[in-house]
Design a protein around this motif. Structure first.
Motif, PDB file in Angstrom:
ATOM      1  N   THR A 107       0.794  -1.305   0.101  1.00 39.63           N
ATOM      2  CA  THR A 107       0.040   0.002  -0.171  1.00 39.63           C
ATOM      3  C   THR A 107       0.863   1.163   0.034  1.00 39.63           C
ATOM      4  OG1 THR A 107      -0.252   0.026   2.552  1.00 39.63           O
ATOM      5  CG2 THR A 107      -1.946  -0.946   1.073  1.00 39.63           C
ATOM      6  N   PHE A 108       0.663   2.225  -0.696  1.00 39.40           N
ATOM      7  CA  PHE A 108       0.798   3.563  -0.848  1.00 39.40           C
ATOM      8  C   PHE A 108      -0.139   4.501  -0.806  1.00 39.40           C
ATOM      9  CE2 PHE A 108       3.372   0.433  -3.452  1.00 39.40           C
ATOM     10  CZ  PHE A 108       4.508   0.852  -2.945  1.00 39.40           C
ATOM     11  N   PRO A 109       0.179   5.811  -0.483  1.00 40.73           N
ATOM     12  CA  PRO A 109      -0.844   6.925  -0.395  1.00 40.73           C
ATOM     13  C   PRO A 109      -1.423   6.958  -1.793  1.00 40.73           C
ATOM     14  CG  PRO A 109       1.330   7.529   0.078  1.00 40.73           C
ATOM     15  CD  PRO A 109       1.462   6.466  -0.016  1.00 40.73           C
ATOM     16  N   ALA A 110      -2.642   7.339  -1.912  1.00 44.82           N
ATOM     17  CA  ALA A 110      -3.270   7.479  -3.364  1.00 44.82           C
ATOM     18  C   ALA A 110      -2.661   9.024  -3.714  1.00 44.82           C
ATOM     19  CB  ALA A 110      -4.771   7.644  -3.117  1.00 44.82           C
ATOM     20  N   SER A 111      -2.632   9.156  -4.903  1.00 38.02           N
ATOM     21  CA  SER A 111      -2.327  10.465  -5.522  1.00 38.02           C
ATOM     22  C   SER A 111      -3.470  11.361  -5.401  1.00 38.02           C
ATOM     23  CB  SER A 111      -1.884  10.190  -6.853  1.00 38.02           C
ATOM     24  OG  SER A 111      -3.110  10.115  -7.885  1.00 38.02           O
ATOM     25  N   GLN A 116      -3.421   3.540  -2.089  1.00 40.07           N
ATOM     26  CA  GLN A 116      -3.578   2.621  -3.255  1.00 40.07           C
ATOM     27  C   GLN A 116      -2.798   1.154  -3.096  1.00 40.07           C
ATOM     28  OE1 GLN A 116      -1.497   4.010  -6.812  1.00 40.07           O
ATOM     29  NE2 GLN A 116      -0.328   5.677  -5.516  1.00 40.07           N
ATOM     30  N   VAL A 117      -3.497   0.436  -3.529  1.00 39.75           N
ATOM     31  CA  VAL A 117      -3.088  -1.046  -3.087  1.00 39.75           C
ATOM     32  C   VAL A 117      -2.495  -1.464  -4.519  1.00 39.75           C
ATOM     33  CG1 VAL A 117      -3.459  -3.172  -2.080  1.00 39.75           C
ATOM     34  CG2 VAL A 117      -4.929  -1.287  -1.321  1.00 39.75           C
ATOM     35  N   VAL A 118      -1.126  -1.799  -4.321  1.00 39.88           N
ATOM     36  CA  VAL A 118      -0.692  -2.447  -5.540  1.00 39.88           C
ATOM     37  C   VAL A 118      -0.440  -3.722  -5.328  1.00 39.88           C
ATOM     38  CG1 VAL A 118       1.269  -2.466  -7.277  1.00 39.88           C
ATOM     39  CG2 VAL A 118       0.649  -0.220  -6.022  1.00 39.88           C
ATOM     40  N   ARG A 119      -0.831  -4.706  -6.298  1.00 40.04           N
ATOM     41  CA  ARG A 119      -0.751  -6.257  -6.164  1.00 40.04           C
ATOM     42  C   ARG A 119       0.315  -6.638  -7.271  1.00 40.04           C
ATOM     43  NH1 ARG A 119      -6.056 -10.032  -6.254  1.00 40.04           N
ATOM     44  NH2 ARG A 119      -6.420  -8.884  -4.154  1.00 40.04           N
ATOM     45  N   GLU A 120       0.877  -7.801  -6.762  1.00 39.32           N
ATOM     46  CA  GLU A 120       2.188  -8.233  -7.560  1.00 39.32           C
ATOM     47  C   GLU A 120       1.522  -8.685  -8.756  1.00 39.32           C
ATOM     48  OE1 GLU A 120       3.779 -12.035  -6.384  1.00 39.32           O
ATOM     49  OE2 GLU A 120       1.687 -12.612  -5.317  1.00 39.32           O
ATOM     50  N   THR A 129      -3.677  -1.799  -9.337  1.00 40.60           N
ATOM     51  CA  THR A 129      -3.644  -0.962  -8.515  1.00 40.60           C
ATOM     52  C   THR A 129      -5.233  -0.839  -8.217  1.00 40.60           C
ATOM     53  OG1 THR A 129      -1.835   0.236  -8.622  1.00 40.60           O
ATOM     54  CG2 THR A 129      -3.539   1.102  -7.488  1.00 40.60           C
ATOM     55  N   HIS A 130      -5.777  -0.933  -6.723  1.00 42.64           N
ATOM     56  CA  HIS A 130      -7.013  -0.674  -6.383  1.00 42.64           C
ATOM     57  C   HIS A 130      -6.945   0.510  -5.437  1.00 42.64           C
ATOM     58  CE1 HIS A 130      -6.630  -4.069  -4.128  1.00 42.64           C
ATOM     59  NE2 HIS A 130      -7.271  -3.570  -3.441  1.00 42.64           N
ATOM     60  N   LEU A 131      -7.920   0.847  -4.972  1.00 38.19           N
ATOM     61  CA  LEU A 131      -8.089   1.922  -4.127  1.00 38.19           C
ATOM     62  C   LEU A 131      -9.018   1.720  -2.873  1.00 38.19           C
ATOM     63  CD1 LEU A 131      -8.665   5.186  -6.103  1.00 38.19           C
ATOM     64  CD2 LEU A 131      -6.420   4.242  -5.515  1.00 38.19           C
ATOM     65  N   ARG A 132      -8.635   2.098  -1.442  1.00 34.69           N
ATOM     66  CA  ARG A 132      -9.257   1.758  -0.624  1.00 34.69           C
ATOM     67  C   ARG A 132      -9.050   2.632   0.942  1.00 34.69           C
ATOM     68  NH1 ARG A 132      -6.143  -3.601   1.513  1.00 34.69           N
ATOM     69  NH2 ARG A 132      -4.971  -2.308   2.612  1.00 34.69           N
ATOM     70  N   MET A 133     -10.105   2.852   1.463  1.00 31.85           N
ATOM     71  CA  MET A 133     -10.023   3.670   2.735  1.00 31.85           C
ATOM     72  C   MET A 133      -9.235   2.823   3.976  1.00 31.85           C
ATOM     73  SD  MET A 133     -11.143   6.449   2.316  1.00 31.85           S
ATOM     74  CE  MET A 133     -11.476   7.109   3.825  1.00 31.85           C
ATOM     75  N   ASP A 134      -8.208   3.400   4.165  1.00 25.47           N
ATOM     76  CA  ASP A 134      -7.293   2.690   5.305  1.00 25.47           C
ATOM     77  C   ASP A 134      -7.218   3.811   6.447  1.00 25.47           C
ATOM     78  OD1 ASP A 134      -6.041   0.590   6.130  1.00 25.47           O
ATOM     79  OD2 ASP A 134      -4.710   0.829   4.565  1.00 25.47           O
TER      80      ASP A 134
END
Lengths: 63, 1055
Positions: free
Chosen positions: B10-14, B77-81, B66-71
């Motif tokens: 996970t990374f911050p969303a832009s 943004q959640v990056v999947r392998e 990538t998909h987005l999620r409230m964390d």
């Protein structure tokens, strides 16, 4: 910005009005010889338009 | 299949992802953010190879994984392998080529219109379509949160290169990606933070200070309370060579083609919205750093361009301004737009897109999206390309015909501007010649031969034709035409003897009576103009009118003698009594009609018939001088339009009001009977229902079965809505209703609409129809140019009914009666000060006073719209909405008559109207206050007592749901105490905080509460009610067994 300029105008019935100095004067209307701001023009109309009867009515009355 | 779950980081969303995500929350079920990027593979690939191409592109770009999620209250943004993609296949090999094409289009459309949820991977949808054994077509649709229009180009390039390499058995030549999208997002958050972000936001705050929050586009329908994404598009192609001329002007002006196209768009909006200050949305690609050039992702940032059209500049001057402002804006183009929104428009109104509603894009090389999505993000948005261009429009606000007209006007104005950039914006061509002809001539084709006459002569002709018919019924007295005429002739001779004659005035300070009618006719016969004075006016006002009118003579009665000078003639006094006595003998003077020889001067149709005083919103009352020819012209039309005038007309309003001319002089020139009585007097009902009645809308509730006319109900004086009429029409289905519009300066009624018995009347304002005989109606902009149909303009009236002017007020007359640029030379047109617009069918909509443009929080308000909505609610009989400034700030206040309580009404209005149209107070009244003329007396409306509900102190939360919402608001907004009536946005909330609040609430109550619920219900109690309703709905959806299980669990908890 400079205040818009107007003309005092008159038709054949000697009815007065004002018109933007930038715009073409409609047919049947003449420059009455006074230009200025809107307020100045209206003040001028107050001094010159002393008989508000249309000219045809006025002339018929004095005929 | 088993195996460990895919790895995720996970990374911050832009900022851009955050913005798209928030906007998407308004309707997550809409495909508005879908971007299509189809690809036809070169022949020769196997299914596995074609699938492998996409696997490879997805592997290269994290954005596509990538998909987005409230964390924890923040969007991540959640990056999947990377892993192999799986593509469903549609085998179209059995179909003919045209069938294949059709099916392919259907599949592409279907895929493009399927919403892509952002919270589950992957952020795209794709299918393989097999057209031949080794002929594959890739349908690919990605969510805009990870894919912008430049990404489409990159995607095409990579798919092409990888499939080429696969076919050639070589390695694809693709640029090395030094960073990934998530790296950019982290970098951007770092760069655009703290002092730097503040500095940039300061620029935008200054730039957008006092900008109009809503561009006043000419809508076909009122804004709904909630904006959706429903839209449509009009496709068009710029005429051959126009783009070349645009570019030539750009080059000559050291500008770009985009600036020229954009300037023309701003000029168009300025003309059709009637404004010199507007905000247009443009966008930046957001890829100015070299390492971003090859990255698939979402980089686009909207940029708000404030356009200054003030002072009617030339197009060349506007282009210079746009150039300067666009360069400035683009220098700050990286400021995250969402942050600008929060900074300049924190009070988000769900009915209006914040900051700008009209957008413009120039994409010369890439085409527009091939699939029609039926959506739009903006109210209006042009995408101009070198091939097919389009206008996207919101279908909730515009009809297709309007959007097509906007396209036509844009192209016409642009062509005119580049042909001669020295033209002022007001001079640029907007209307096609045919349209100009339509609004100036066709819709004003009212010529009707009427022999110019005096009203006096018309009445005398009628007396000669029907001497024995009943002319007047009043206070138990009935007068035939002959007797009325004889009495008027006798009095007229007295008046002439006292100095009355053409071009003089006789004031009438006479209550409603037989004497009043005799006096009016006598004045007309003398050749003088009558000046009716309402005897109910305060003495000071009567004194002013008598002074200002300079009457040759004042007529009064014994009852009003104290109000008038001592030399007034008392028409009911002993000395004059014989004048009116119908059994008078010959000694009281000749009874035959006066001739010009009897008058002080010959009477001419150009002489004034009456002078009626009107009080404008400002200044002293002024006398409108109306000539016989104008009254005669109006009456000729009225007699032909109102068959009821030949029957009995009930005249109930004071004659000081020109509305009564119809009911008084109409019957007397049509052989009808005038019944003179107050609407609340029993004599008004004596003799059965009248044939003709003219009222103001405010009178409507008073019209019972005995008063209601049998033939014509004419309504004038104030704006009319279908809701006001509904009840009366239902009770009187066989009577025509005529909505008559007309300022006194254009003689009683100059525009009218006839609503035939039984005709369907759509909700909302009733059209005022079309100009009457020999009258022209012009809708003009500030430069006195005709506005197109659908566009708001100021109404000017020309023709036979234009009055002479204001009595002894030359300057005021010159200001309001202007040279008419249309029609016969030398004539004048009256500037009504009213706003109106042409409907497509050539009828006019009245939109209120130009100088009373009601604005609240900068938004133009149509009070009639709110009144209509109130009147449509149960328990509301009458409703009036005004803007009050009791507390300094303008606020909407509604006044209603009926049983409904104000709390319920407020809640109902909030459901159907945009937030800015919901009154801050609703006051219940027993009856609306009326002026003596029967119009609403706005000055007498009481100030609302008590505070505005939303701001009314602290109210402790009353339910569990309210307590929960209040607690979450308090925590997120860092406010100590939040009450049931507190508003999230008033407390300092914004979209980002709202996002967190809603995510917290969702987690607590486990219902699917959409983000937009907060925008439409920002008050704690309202949002809590929404939550309870959702929970109830979920319970309803449960089976009986499930409910039983739930209850058992509840009981278990309690024990």
């Amino acid at each position: 910005m400079a205040e818009p300029r107007f003309l005092v105008v008159r038709n054949d019935e000697d009815q007065y009005s004002i018109w933007s100095a930038e715009r073409e004067l409609p047919a049947g209307w003449y420059d009455a010889g006074f230009a200025g701001t809107r307020e100045e023009c209206l003040a001028h109309v107050d001094t010159v338009w002393t008989d508000m009867r249309p000219r045809s009515v006025r002339e018929a009355a004095t005929a | 299949m088993t195996g460990s779950p895919p790895k995720e980081w996970t990374f911050p969303a832009s900022y851009a992802q955050e913005r798209v995500w928030i906007a998407n929350q308004l309707d997550t079920g809409s495909p508005v953010y879908n971007v299509s990027s189809p690809w036809h593979f070169a022949p020769g690939l196997t299914r596995e190879q074609a699938t492998g191409v996409l696997t490879r592109v997805v592997a290269r770009h994290e954005a596509l994984r990538t998909h987005l999620r409230m964390d924890d209250g923040a969007l991540v943004q959640v990056v999947r392998e990377a892993g192999p993609v799986d593509l469903p296949v549609d085998d179209l090999r059995g179909l003919s080529t045209p069938e294949q094409q059709q099916r392919l289009n259907d599949l592409a459309g279907e895929l493009a219109r399927t919403p892509i949820p952002l919270d589950t991977p992957p952020p795209w949808r794709a299918r393989l379509v097999q057209l031949g054994d080794a002929d594959w077509y890739l349908l690919f649709v990605a969510h805009h949160a990870v894919f912008d229009s430049h990404s489409v180009l990159l995607f095409d390039r990579e798919v092409a290169e990888i499939s080429r390499a696969v076919l050639a058995g070589t390695e694809p030549q693709l640029p090395e990606l030094s960073i990934q999208y998530a790296d950019y997002a982290v970098w951007q958050r770092d760069q655009l933070a703290g002092a730097e972000l503040d500095r940039q936001l300061d620029f935008w705050r200054a730039r957008l200070a006092d900008a109009p929050p809503v561009t006043a586009l000419p809508l076909d329908r009122p804004r709904p309370a909630q904006l959706g994404f429903a839209g449509d598009e009009v496709h068009f192609t710029l005429p051959e060579g126009l783009l070349d001329r645009v570019n030539a002007l750009a080059t000559a002006s050291s500008a770009t083609g985009f600036m020229v196209l954009l300037s023309a768009y701003a000029a168009l909006l300025g003309r059709i919205c009637g404004t010199g200050d507007l905000v247009v949305g443009v966008s930046t690609a957001g890829r100015d750093r070299a390492e971003l050039a090859d990255l698939i992702g979402m980089f686009v940032n909207p940029v708000a361009l404030r356009c200054d059209l003030s002072g009617d500049p030339t197009f060349a001057e506007l282009l210079e301004r746009v150039k300067r402002d666009l360069v400035d804006a683009m220098d700050h183009g990286q400021t995250p737009f969402q942050r600008i929104v929060e900074a300049v428009a924190p009070h988000r109104d769900p009915s209006v897109q914040p900051v700008f509603q009209a957008a413009f894009n120039f994409i010369p090389d890439s085409g527009i999206d091939p699939v029609l999505l039926g959506t739009t993000k903006d109210d209006l948005a042009f995408d101009v390309t070198a091939q097919t261009s389009r206008l996207l429009y919101r279908t909730a606000l515009f009809d297709r015909r309007t959007a097509e007209a906007i396209v036509d006007r844009y192209v016409r104005l642009l062509a005119g501007a580049v042909a001669d950039p020295g033209q002022r914006l007001s001079e640029l061509p907007l209307l096609a010649d045919a349209e100009r002809d339509l609004v100036l001539r066709t819709w004003n084709d009212t010529a009707h031969p009427v022999a110019g006459s005096t009203v006096t002569a018309r009445i005398e002709q009628q007396v000669a034709a029907t001497p024995d018919a009943t002319a007047l019924v009043c206070d138990g007295v009935q007068l035939s035409y002959a007797r009325l005429n004889a009495a008027a002739n006798r009095l007229a001779r007295v008046l002439v003897g006292r100095g009355a004659g053409p071009e003089t005035r006789v004031a009438l300070v006479v209550p409603r009576s037989v004497e009043l009618v005799v006096a009016i006719l006598a004045v007309l016969k003398s050749g003088a103009a009558y000046v009716p004075v309402d005897t109910g006016y305060p003495a000071a006002r009567i004194g002013y009118l008598l002074d200002d009118a300079e009457p040759a003579l004042v007529l009064a009665t014994r009852a009003t003698a104290a109000l008038v000078p001592a030399d007034a003639l008392l028409v009911d006094a002993e000395e004059a009594g014989s004048l009116l006595r119908v059994d008078a003998d010959a000694s009281t003077g000749p009874e035959h009609d006066l001739t010009d020889a009897d008058r002080r001067a010959p009477l001419d149709p150009a002489h004034p018939a009456y002078v009626i005083y009107t009080s404008g919103s400002t200044g002293r009352p002024k006398g409108v001088v109306v000539e016989h020819r104008s009254v005669d012209a109006y009456l000729a039309w009225a007699r032909a339009t109102y068959p009821g005038l030949a029957g009995t007309a009930l005249l109930h309003s004071p004659v000081a009001f020109d509305l009564t001319v119809t009911g008084l002089l109409g019957p007397l020139t049509a052989g009808g009977t005038v019944r003179l009585a107050g609407i609340d007097e029993s004599t008004a009902r004596a003799g059965g229902r009248p044939d003709f009645l003219k009222v103001t809308p405010s009178h409507l509730p008073l019209l019972d079965g005995d008063l209601s006319p049998t033939t014509d109900l004419v309504i004038g004086g104030e704006a009319l809505t279908a809701e006001m009429l509904a009840e009366w029409r239902a009770a009187h289905p066989d009577v025509a209703v005529i909505n008559e519009y007309g300022p006194t300066e254009a003689t009683v009624g100059c525009v009218a609409a006839r609503i035939a018995p039984g005709a369907e009347l759509p909700a909302g304002p009733v059209t005022i129809g079309t100009p009457v005989w020999n009258v022209e109606a012009y809708l003009l902009d500030a430069a006195l140019r005709p506005v197109p149909p659908g566009v708001v303009g100021e109404l000017y009236v020309a023709g036979d009914q234009v009055a002479r002017g204001y009595l002894r007020r030359p300057a005021l007359t010159a200001e309001r009666f202007l040279p008419c640029p249309f029609g016969a030379p030398g004539r004048r047109m009256y500037r009504t000060g009213d706003l109106a617009r042409w409907r497509a069918d050539g009828t006019l909509d009245y939109l209120g006073r130009a100088d009373q443009q009601v604005k609240v929080r900068g938004m133009r308000i149509e009070l009639g719209e709110i009144e209509s909505t109130l009147l449509a609610l149960p328990g509301v009989r009458e409703a009036v909405v005004t803007v009050r400034t009791d507390d300094g700030e303008p606020a909407l206040v509604a006044y209603v008559v009926g049983e409904a309580d104000s709390g319920t009404l407020t809640a109902e209005l909030a459901r159907t109207l945009p937030a800015h149209l919901v009154p801050s107070a609703i006051v219940g009244l027993d009856a609306l206050p009326l002026t003596p003329n029967g119009k609403l007396d706005r000055a007498a409306l009481p100030a609302p007592t008590g505070g505005v509900p939303a701001g009314a102190g602290y109210v402790a939360p009353r339910t569990d749901a309210e307590a929960l919402v209040a607690e979450v608001f308090a925590e997120i907004l860092k406010v100590e105490k939040v009450g049931a009536l507190d508003d999230f946005f008033v407390l300092g909330g914004n979209s980002l905080r709202g996002m967190r609040a809603m995510s917290r609430i969702r987690a607590e109550v486990e219902v699917d509460l959409p983000m937009r619920a907060l925008f439409s219900h920002p008050v704690v109690a309202d949002l809590a009610a929404q939550i309870e309703a959702l929970i109830a709905a979920e319970v309803d959806g449960l089976s009986e067994a499930e409910v039983a299980a739930l209850l058992a669990a509840e009981e278990g908890n309690e024990t």
